[in-house]
Design a protein around this motif. Sequence first.
Motif, PDB file in Angstrom:
ATOM      1  N   HIS A 163       0.835  -1.208   0.000  1.00 41.17           N
ATOM      2  CA  HIS A 163       0.000   0.000   0.000  1.00 41.17           C
ATOM      3  C   HIS A 163       0.874   1.264   0.000  1.00 41.17           C
ATOM      4  O   HIS A 163       0.785   2.101   0.906  1.00 41.17           O
ATOM      5  N   PRO A 164       1.735   1.412  -1.011  1.00 40.32           N
ATOM      6  CA  PRO A 164       2.664   2.545  -1.033  1.00 40.32           C
ATOM      7  C   PRO A 164       1.942   3.879  -1.218  1.00 40.32           C
ATOM      8  O   PRO A 164       0.826   3.933  -1.737  1.00 40.32           O
ATOM      9  N   ASP A 165       2.621   4.950  -0.812  1.00 37.70           N
ATOM     10  CA  ASP A 165       2.062   6.288  -0.990  1.00 37.70           C
ATOM     11  C   ASP A 165       2.069   6.700  -2.462  1.00 37.70           C
ATOM     12  O   ASP A 165       1.228   7.485  -2.899  1.00 37.70           O
ATOM     13  N   ILE A 166       3.047   6.202  -3.224  1.00 37.82           N
ATOM     14  CA  ILE A 166       3.127   6.506  -4.647  1.00 37.82           C
ATOM     15  C   ILE A 166       3.846   5.364  -5.357  1.00 37.82           C
ATOM     16  O   ILE A 166       4.740   4.726  -4.793  1.00 37.82           O
ATOM     17  N   VAL A 167       3.430   5.072  -6.590  1.00 39.06           N
ATOM     18  CA  VAL A 167       4.060   4.045  -7.426  1.00 39.06           C
ATOM     19  C   VAL A 167       4.780   4.728  -8.582  1.00 39.06           C
ATOM     20  O   VAL A 167       4.204   5.568  -9.285  1.00 39.06           O
ATOM     21  N   PHE A 168       6.050   4.381  -8.773  1.00 41.82           N
ATOM     22  CA  PHE A 168       6.839   4.882  -9.901  1.00 41.82           C
ATOM     23  C   PHE A 168       6.947   3.773 -10.948  1.00 41.82           C
ATOM     24  O   PHE A 168       7.371   2.660 -10.631  1.00 41.82           O
ATOM     25  N   ALA A 169       6.583   4.097 -12.167  1.00 45.69           N
ATOM     26  CA  ALA A 169       6.640   3.121 -13.264  1.00 45.69           C
ATOM     27  C   ALA A 169       7.556   3.656 -14.358  1.00 45.69           C
ATOM     28  O   ALA A 169       7.337   4.755 -14.876  1.00 45.69           O
ATOM     29  N   ASP A 170       8.584   2.882 -14.694  1.00 47.57           N
ATOM     30  CA  ASP A 170       9.575   3.305 -15.684  1.00 47.57           C
ATOM     31  C   ASP A 170       9.410   2.467 -16.950  1.00 47.57           C
ATOM     32  O   ASP A 170       9.797   1.300 -16.989  1.00 47.57           O
ATOM     33  N   GLU A 171       8.813   3.058 -17.977  1.00 51.76           N
ATOM     34  CA  GLU A 171       8.565   2.366 -19.255  1.00 51.76           C
ATOM     35  C   GLU A 171       7.958   0.978 -19.026  1.00 51.76           C
ATOM     36  O   GLU A 171       8.500  -0.035 -19.508  1.00 51.76           O
ATOM     37  N   PRO A 172       6.836   0.868 -18.317  1.00 53.16           N
ATOM     38  CA  PRO A 172       6.311  -0.457 -17.929  1.00 53.16           C
ATOM     39  C   PRO A 172       5.865  -1.325 -19.093  1.00 53.16           C
ATOM     40  O   PRO A 172       5.746  -2.536 -18.931  1.00 53.16           O
ATOM     41  N   THR A 173       5.634  -0.727 -20.272  1.00 51.82           N
ATOM     42  CA  THR A 173       5.217  -1.520 -21.435  1.00 51.82           C
ATOM     43  C   THR A 173       6.341  -1.668 -22.460  1.00 51.82           C
ATOM     44  O   THR A 173       6.125  -2.184 -23.549  1.00 51.82           O
ATOM     45  N   GLY A 174       7.555  -1.235 -22.093  1.00 51.90           N
ATOM     46  CA  GLY A 174       8.655  -1.186 -23.056  1.00 51.90           C
ATOM     47  C   GLY A 174       9.039  -2.521 -23.649  1.00 51.90           C
ATOM     48  O   GLY A 174       9.510  -2.586 -24.785  1.00 51.90           O
ATOM     49  N   ASN A 175       8.839  -3.620 -22.899  1.00 50.51           N
ATOM     50  CA  ASN A 175       9.236  -4.947 -23.382  1.00 50.51           C
ATOM     51  C   ASN A 175       8.044  -5.829 -23.742  1.00 50.51           C
ATOM     52  O   ASN A 175       8.182  -7.050 -23.830  1.00 50.51           O
ATOM     53  N   LEU A 176       6.877  -5.205 -23.945  1.00 49.98           N
ATOM     54  CA  LEU A 176       5.658  -5.986 -24.146  1.00 49.98           C
ATOM     55  C   LEU A 176       5.065  -5.775 -25.534  1.00 49.98           C
ATOM     56  O   LEU A 176       5.224  -4.710 -26.136  1.00 49.98           O
ATOM     57  N   ASP A 177       4.352  -6.808 -26.029  1.00 46.57           N
ATOM     58  CA  ASP A 177       3.608  -6.639 -27.270  1.00 46.57           C
ATOM     59  C   ASP A 177       2.347  -5.832 -26.980  1.00 46.57           C
ATOM     60  O   ASP A 177       2.032  -5.503 -25.835  1.00 46.57           O
ATOM     61  N   SER A 178       1.602  -5.500 -28.038  1.00 50.93           N
ATOM     62  CA  SER A 178       0.463  -4.587 -27.880  1.00 50.93           C
ATOM     63  C   SER A 178      -0.628  -5.169 -26.980  1.00 50.93           C
ATOM     64  O   SER A 178      -1.219  -4.452 -26.153  1.00 50.93           O
ATOM     65  N   LYS A 179      -0.877  -6.476 -27.079  1.00 48.90           N
ATOM     66  CA  LYS A 179      -1.908  -7.097 -26.246  1.00 48.90           C
ATOM     67  C   LYS A 179      -1.518  -7.061 -24.767  1.00 48.90           C
ATOM     68  O   LYS A 179      -2.318  -6.705 -23.897  1.00 48.90           O
ATOM     69  N   SER A 180      -0.269  -7.407 -24.480  1.00 49.23           N
ATOM     70  CA  SER A 180       0.212  -7.385 -23.103  1.00 49.23           C
ATOM     71  C   SER A 180       0.280  -5.956 -22.564  1.00 49.23           C
ATOM     72  O   SER A 180      -0.007  -5.708 -21.386  1.00 49.23           O
ATOM     73  N   SER A 181       0.650  -5.002 -23.435  1.00 49.63           N
ATOM     74  CA  SER A 181       0.695  -3.597 -23.027  1.00 49.63           C
ATOM     75  C   SER A 181      -0.676  -3.118 -22.589  1.00 49.63           C
ATOM     76  O   SER A 181      -0.822  -2.445 -21.556  1.00 49.63           O
ATOM     77  N   THR A 182      -1.691  -3.481 -23.360  1.00 47.67           N
ATOM     78  CA  THR A 182      -3.061  -3.103 -23.010  1.00 47.67           C
ATOM     79  C   THR A 182      -3.450  -3.682 -21.664  1.00 47.67           C
ATOM     80  O   THR A 182      -4.029  -2.994 -20.810  1.00 47.67           O
ATOM     81  N   SER A 183      -3.105  -4.950 -21.450  1.00 47.99           N
ATOM     82  CA  SER A 183      -3.432  -5.627 -20.198  1.00 47.99           C
ATOM     83  C   SER A 183      -2.783  -4.937 -19.006  1.00 47.99           C
ATOM     84  O   SER A 183      -3.433  -4.694 -17.976  1.00 47.99           O
TER      85      SER A 183
END
Length: 254
Positions: A163-183
Amino acid sequence: MNVLSAVNLQKVYGGRDEANTTKALNGLNLKIESGEFIGVMGPSGSGKTTLLNILSGIDKPTSGTVEISGKNLIEMDNDQLAVFRRQKLGFVFQDFNLIDSLTIKENIILPLILDKRSPEQMEARANAVMSLFEIDGIADKYPYNVSGGQQQRTAVSRAIINHPDIVFADEPTGNLDSKSSTSVMKCLERMNTENNSTILMVTHDSFAASYCKKIIFIKDGTINMEIVRKGTRKEFFDRILDCLAVLGGERNDI
């Protein structure tokens, strides 16, 4: 409520000779409120990753301050910062950063193990977050036995288990195909809308960015402009492309 406040951030790389220095951040100011879902975009070399690293305590600025939940990160020593980051911050990386020798469920509860939480609490939280992201069916599998999208959803689950106060996401879809990116982006959107999670995401991907509530565009180490999502996601996507074109982002940055 104000979760994060960054004031006059400067980050200078190079030697003492000013001619050989590079200002990655140049007097940047930023405030993030509870429940915001903010994307950070801009051309390559604009300072996006430097900003994320400084805001999350991975790196320190040359000058300026960063406060999260009223705590000044710059004043903490390494041990204090390590505990604060583990207990108060969540991280999602492009490369998932899962441990292959642990099951999906064990990867998710790792922050709770480090904090010596009770088995009952770990079980309850893990089951809740795996259900939220629809990965409860793969709880006993190992990362190398599941898809990239499932691995990233595992990483997202691990990021919010405390339950963090803030989540940092660094290019979270960078290694994913379009279907996985959407998910994965739907997972982050669900985190934000259902759990009121505060998220800051750096991305080159306009499709991923269109799931955010607000986009901050950085150029030359400072905030150049920002837009707030209104209307449909498709309309927001088109506005993001227009802003990147004005900003001078190359096509591969878009």
